[in-house]
Write an enzyme that holds these catalytic residues in place. Structure first.
Site, PDB file in Angstrom:
ATOM      1  N   ASP A 114       0.860  -1.188   0.000  1.00 26.64           N
ATOM      2  CA  ASP A 114       0.000   0.000   0.000  1.00 26.64           C
ATOM      3  C   ASP A 114       0.898   1.240   0.000  1.00 26.64           C
ATOM      4  O   ASP A 114       2.028   1.178  -0.468  1.00 26.64           O
ATOM      5  CB  ASP A 114      -0.953  -0.036   1.199  1.00 26.64           C
ATOM      6  CG  ASP A 114      -2.287   0.644   0.913  1.00 26.64           C
ATOM      7  OD1 ASP A 114      -2.275   1.801   0.472  1.00 26.64           O
ATOM      8  OD2 ASP A 114      -3.348   0.031   1.134  1.00 26.64           O
ATOM      9  N   HIS A 137       2.155   1.949  -3.158  1.00 27.43           N
ATOM     10  CA  HIS A 137       1.234   2.920  -3.751  1.00 27.43           C
ATOM     11  C   HIS A 137       1.791   4.333  -3.699  1.00 27.43           C
ATOM     12  O   HIS A 137       1.027   5.303  -3.714  1.00 27.43           O
ATOM     13  CB  HIS A 137      -0.122   2.860  -3.052  1.00 27.43           C
ATOM     14  CG  HIS A 137      -0.857   1.572  -3.255  1.00 27.43           C
ATOM     15  ND1 HIS A 137      -2.141   1.368  -2.808  1.00 27.43           N
ATOM     16  CD2 HIS A 137      -0.497   0.411  -3.862  1.00 27.43           C
ATOM     17  CE1 HIS A 137      -2.544   0.137  -3.124  1.00 27.43           C
ATOM     18  NE2 HIS A 137      -1.545  -0.458  -3.754  1.00 27.43           N
TER      19      HIS A 137
END
Length: 300
Positions: A114, A137
């Site tokens: 993430d 991310h």
């Protein structure tokens, strides 16, 4: 340090705390990732209401959820960390910051499933530098405005590298939120085969279900992207999707050169209700509106 229901290791209300060394914190995350029915896992390492925190040198592996959270802290320096989790591991942010003032994160390697670093509401005077991010991310501000008012200001992200990340540098807000994020600077960022290198997303709704359409939004202003280069796996390399009713203002895109990771493939930029200026940008970005007056109010 104390045992607490919402974290695995928690340091709360400590002044002058130093946590350093070359050891490893293993969150043993796979059992959680593979068995979502056993409940929502907690962050592996959490700092709350600490002043003068210094965190350095450690390796953090496979947290069940977020690896490190910094909440309502002040005067923090985080450096020389190595944070690792598989690209497919859910919600394994590297470092999450919220409600904190004067936080400096530098010279670390973060590879997770993430956000490498996420900056949440109530945070100001945040400096991030020398981060090697990927997979993951990218570095995000937000998400903001989910069910209330959020404020983020004075964020400086510089000299960071993103490698094969899902996003590069991102600002994400929900429809219907209130508050503001301003005085944000992204400089000296390098991208290597990332998706969505530069993105403002004011329509953030990760579930893609029951997404709001609202006239209220977090107000974004005074955001600069400068000295940024690299390659993208997606064609839309600069995506400034601002609220249709609350414009982004004073957006500066300067000396930004992003090309496709696929030789010969064309890339482009796009805007929704974004106001500012672009200079020395490849691909050519002509969608920023030069006057604030042109940005205010709903799009026709």
């Amino acid at each position: 340090m104390s045992n607490h229901g919402d974290s695995w290791l928690l340091f709360s209300m400590v002044s002058g705390l130093t946590v350093s060394g070359n050891g490893q914190i293993d969150g043993q995350g796979p059992i959680w990732w593979e068995n979502s029915c056993i409940g929502t896992p907690s962050p592996a390492l959490q700092f709350k209401r600490c002043i003068g925190l210094r965190l350095s040198g450690l390796t953090h592996v496979n947290s069940p959820r977020v690896h490190i959270t910094i909440t309502t802290c002040k005067d923090v320096i985080v450096s020389n960390l190595h944070i690792i989790a598989p690209e497919t591991s859910p919600n394994t942010d590297g470092i999450d910051i919220s409600g904190s003032i004067n936080v400096n994160i530098r010279d670390s390697i973060i590879a997770t499933g993430d956000d490498c670093i996420a900056i949440g509401g109530g945070s100001s005077y945040i400096k991030i530098s020398g981060i090697m991010c990927g997979p993951g991310h990218g570095i995000s501000i937000g998400s903001l405005g989910h069910g209330g008012t959020d404020v983020v200001e004075n964020v400086d992200v510089h000299n960071c590298t993103m490698i094969k990340t899902l996003t590069g540098v991102r600002i994400k807000t929900y429809q219907g939120g209130t508050g503001y994020a301003n005085k944000i600077l992204f400089t000296g960022i390098k991208f290597d085969a990332v998706n969505n290198p530069i993105i403002i997303d004011q329509y953030y709704c990760p579930s893609h279900k029951g997404c709001l359409t609202s006239t209220s939004a977090v107000n974004l202003s005074d955001i600069t992207y400068r000295g940024i280069s690299g390659t993208s796996n997606t064609d839309n390399v600069i995506n400034l999707s601002c609220s249709k009713t609350v414009a982004c203002t004073n957006i500066v895109v300067d000396s930004v050169h992003i090309k496709s990771a696929i030789p010969g493939r064309k890339v482009y930029g796009s805007c929704i209700n974004a106001c500012g200026r672009a200079t020395h940008v490849q691909p050519y970005l002509d969608c920023l509106k030069p006057s604030t007056d042109l940005c205010n109010g709903p799009l026709s």
